[in-house]
Motif scaffolding. Sequence first.
Motif, PDB file in Angstrom:
ATOM      1  N   MET A   1       9.788  16.281 -43.158  1.00  0.00           N
ATOM      2  CA  MET A   1       9.346  17.156 -44.233  1.00  0.00           C
ATOM      3  C   MET A   1       8.500  15.896 -44.826  1.00  0.00           C
ATOM      4  SD  MET A   1      12.162  19.224 -45.318  1.00  0.00           S
ATOM      5  CE  MET A   1      14.071  19.213 -44.963  1.00  0.00           C
ATOM      6  N   ILE A   2       8.116  16.356 -46.123  1.00  0.00           N
ATOM      7  CA  ILE A   2       6.964  16.267 -46.891  1.00  0.00           C
ATOM      8  C   ILE A   2       6.764  16.666 -48.031  1.00  0.00           C
ATOM      9  CG2 ILE A   2       4.518  16.648 -47.313  1.00  0.00           C
ATOM     10  CD1 ILE A   2       4.831  16.752 -44.110  1.00  0.00           C
ATOM     11  N   ASP A   3       6.561  15.522 -48.749  1.00  0.00           N
ATOM     12  CA  ASP A   3       7.144  15.337 -50.292  1.00  0.00           C
ATOM     13  C   ASP A   3       5.553  15.210 -50.898  1.00  0.00           C
ATOM     14  OD1 ASP A   3       7.278  14.971 -52.851  1.00  0.00           O
ATOM     15  OD2 ASP A   3       9.048  14.408 -53.226  1.00  0.00           O
ATOM     16  N   PHE A   4       4.557  16.279 -51.294  1.00  0.00           N
ATOM     17  CA  PHE A   4       3.293  15.852 -51.790  1.00  0.00           C
ATOM     18  C   PHE A   4       2.868  15.136 -53.078  1.00  0.00           C
ATOM     19  CE2 PHE A   4      -0.990  15.269 -49.919  1.00  0.00           C
ATOM     20  CZ  PHE A   4      -1.180  14.219 -49.607  1.00  0.00           C
ATOM     21  N   HIS A   5       3.920  15.613 -53.867  1.00  0.00           N
ATOM     22  CA  HIS A   5       3.852  15.070 -56.005  1.00  0.00           C
ATOM     23  C   HIS A   5       5.553  14.293 -55.629  1.00  0.00           C
ATOM     24  CE1 HIS A   5       2.351  15.995 -59.244  1.00  0.00           C
ATOM     25  NE2 HIS A   5       3.416  15.172 -59.485  1.00  0.00           N
ATOM     26  N   ASP A  27       7.263  12.189 -45.215  1.00  0.00           N
ATOM     27  CA  ASP A  27       6.199  11.853 -45.562  1.00  0.00           C
ATOM     28  C   ASP A  27       5.820  12.305 -47.260  1.00  0.00           C
ATOM     29  OD1 ASP A  27       3.691  11.059 -43.280  1.00  0.00           O
ATOM     30  OD2 ASP A  27       5.386  12.154 -42.485  1.00  0.00           O
ATOM     31  N   VAL A  28       5.364  11.249 -47.782  1.00  0.00           N
ATOM     32  CA  VAL A  28       4.961  11.311 -49.954  1.00  0.00           C
ATOM     33  C   VAL A  28       3.685  10.379 -49.849  1.00  0.00           C
ATOM     34  CG1 VAL A  28       6.454   9.995 -51.405  1.00  0.00           C
ATOM     35  CG2 VAL A  28       7.862  10.656 -49.562  1.00  0.00           C
ATOM     36  N   LEU A  29       3.932  11.705 -50.771  1.00  0.00           N
ATOM     37  CA  LEU A  29       2.370  11.549 -51.891  1.00  0.00           C
ATOM     38  C   LEU A  29       3.489  10.775 -52.566  1.00  0.00           C
ATOM     39  CD1 LEU A  29      -0.481  10.728 -52.223  1.00  0.00           C
ATOM     40  CD2 LEU A  29      -0.319  12.732 -54.012  1.00  0.00           C
ATOM     41  N   LEU A 205      15.025  16.286 -59.048  1.00  0.00           N
ATOM     42  CA  LEU A 205      14.880  16.527 -57.333  1.00  0.00           C
ATOM     43  C   LEU A 205      15.023  14.939 -56.957  1.00  0.00           C
ATOM     44  CD1 LEU A 205      13.183  18.934 -57.396  1.00  0.00           C
ATOM     45  CD2 LEU A 205      15.365  19.039 -56.254  1.00  0.00           C
ATOM     46  N   LEU A 206      16.401  14.374 -56.186  1.00  0.00           N
ATOM     47  CA  LEU A 206      15.600  13.509 -55.691  1.00  0.00           C
ATOM     48  C   LEU A 206      14.150  13.086 -54.441  1.00  0.00           C
ATOM     49  CD1 LEU A 206      18.908  12.099 -54.131  1.00  0.00           C
ATOM     50  CD2 LEU A 206      17.690  11.440 -55.545  1.00  0.00           C
ATOM     51  N   PRO A 207      13.310  12.147 -54.456  1.00  0.00           N
ATOM     52  CA  PRO A 207      12.256  11.830 -53.623  1.00  0.00           C
ATOM     53  C   PRO A 207      12.740  12.357 -52.271  1.00  0.00           C
ATOM     54  CG  PRO A 207      12.544   9.982 -54.505  1.00  0.00           C
ATOM     55  CD  PRO A 207      13.595  10.772 -54.978  1.00  0.00           C
ATOM     56  N   GLY A 208      11.837  13.978 -51.700  1.00  0.00           N
ATOM     57  CA  GLY A 208      11.889  14.450 -50.294  1.00  0.00           C
ATOM     58  C   GLY A 208      12.717  15.283 -50.467  1.00  0.00           C
ATOM     59  N   GLU A 209      13.694  16.112 -51.524  1.00  0.00           N
ATOM     60  CA  GLU A 209      14.522  16.899 -51.712  1.00  0.00           C
ATOM     61  C   GLU A 209      13.879  18.244 -51.673  1.00  0.00           C
ATOM     62  OE1 GLU A 209      17.150  16.424 -54.908  1.00  0.00           O
ATOM     63  OE2 GLU A 209      18.855  18.005 -54.076  1.00  0.00           O
ATOM     64  N   VAL A 228       8.476  26.610 -40.822  1.00  0.00           N
ATOM     65  CA  VAL A 228       7.754  26.672 -42.006  1.00  0.00           C
ATOM     66  C   VAL A 228       7.352  24.739 -41.933  1.00  0.00           C
ATOM     67  CG1 VAL A 228       8.556  26.102 -44.295  1.00  0.00           C
ATOM     68  CG2 VAL A 228       9.017  28.306 -43.538  1.00  0.00           C
ATOM     69  N   ALA A 229       8.709  23.789 -41.232  1.00  0.00           N
ATOM     70  CA  ALA A 229       8.763  22.672 -41.478  1.00  0.00           C
ATOM     71  C   ALA A 229       7.604  22.606 -40.216  1.00  0.00           C
ATOM     72  CB  ALA A 229       9.871  22.151 -40.347  1.00  0.00           C
ATOM     73  N   ASN A 230       7.124  23.103 -39.403  1.00  0.00           N
ATOM     74  CA  ASN A 230       6.328  22.916 -38.501  1.00  0.00           C
ATOM     75  C   ASN A 230       5.060  23.114 -38.791  1.00  0.00           C
ATOM     76  OD1 ASN A 230       7.754  21.468 -36.626  1.00  0.00           O
ATOM     77  ND2 ASN A 230       7.663  24.063 -35.981  1.00  0.00           N
TER      78      ASN A 230
END
Length: 254
Positions: A1-5, A27-29, A205-209, A228-230
């Motif tokens: 999963m991607i959490d970019f903000h 992956d997180v920003l 929301l939790l980080p990455g949620e 979507v994930a891909n």
Amino acid sequence: MIDFHCHLELYRDPIAEAKRLSKIEVDVLAVGTTPSAFLGTRRLCLEYTNIRTALGFHPHLAAQRINELKTFDELIAETLYVGEVGLDGAPEHLKTMDQQIQVFRHILKSCSAMGGRFISIHSRRAAKVVLFELEENQDSGVPIFHWFSGNYRELRRAIELGAWFSVGPAMLKSDHGRALAAKMPKERVLTETDGPFAAVEGKALLPGEVGNAYIDLAKIWDCSFGEVANRIRSNLRTLERSALVCRSDSESLR
Ligand code: MN
């Protein structure tokens, strides 16, 4: 999963969150709100390669912290990621619009001077002015509109500019949010939580949620959750392999 903000530093135990995110391979920003907070957040995240730390200057703090522009300029060489920056045109923030613009413009020029940055952008009720500033500073890097909420014409201008978009569960709850997402080029969409500011059903929301955003995007794109994930994963790879990164010493600039 991607959490970019995600405002990782604003959770009660950012280190525990960073550990958990790394274990579940999100992956997180980690965006910031003031330049002075950058080094602290980066120190927490340095050992987790799935977390990138952005140098931020939130428009809500622009007027009050304008003297931190100097700190911003001292730190920008340390990271490829800038955010959260931008403008907020909601009634309660209009009185600081002049300083907001001064700060945002300065930041875009600093990004240009560095050869460009990935910029996570706040544009609530100010998309038009944000677009104008970006159009005037096209070598500032890659703008990534976070929780874009402008109109269709503004969205079109953003797309023409080459902007990217990060969309999250809170944005996709609304009809307008979903309609905008449907018009965004699939290959320029990332996901985000905007936690802990963004909440769904009264819960931050939790980080990455970002799971609910993937579910909504699957409906919008008429494909499976896995697709979507891909797609989001390959988008992030494309973004980070862009010319911007290749030009610089990217590994040391996480
Ligand atoms: Mn935010």
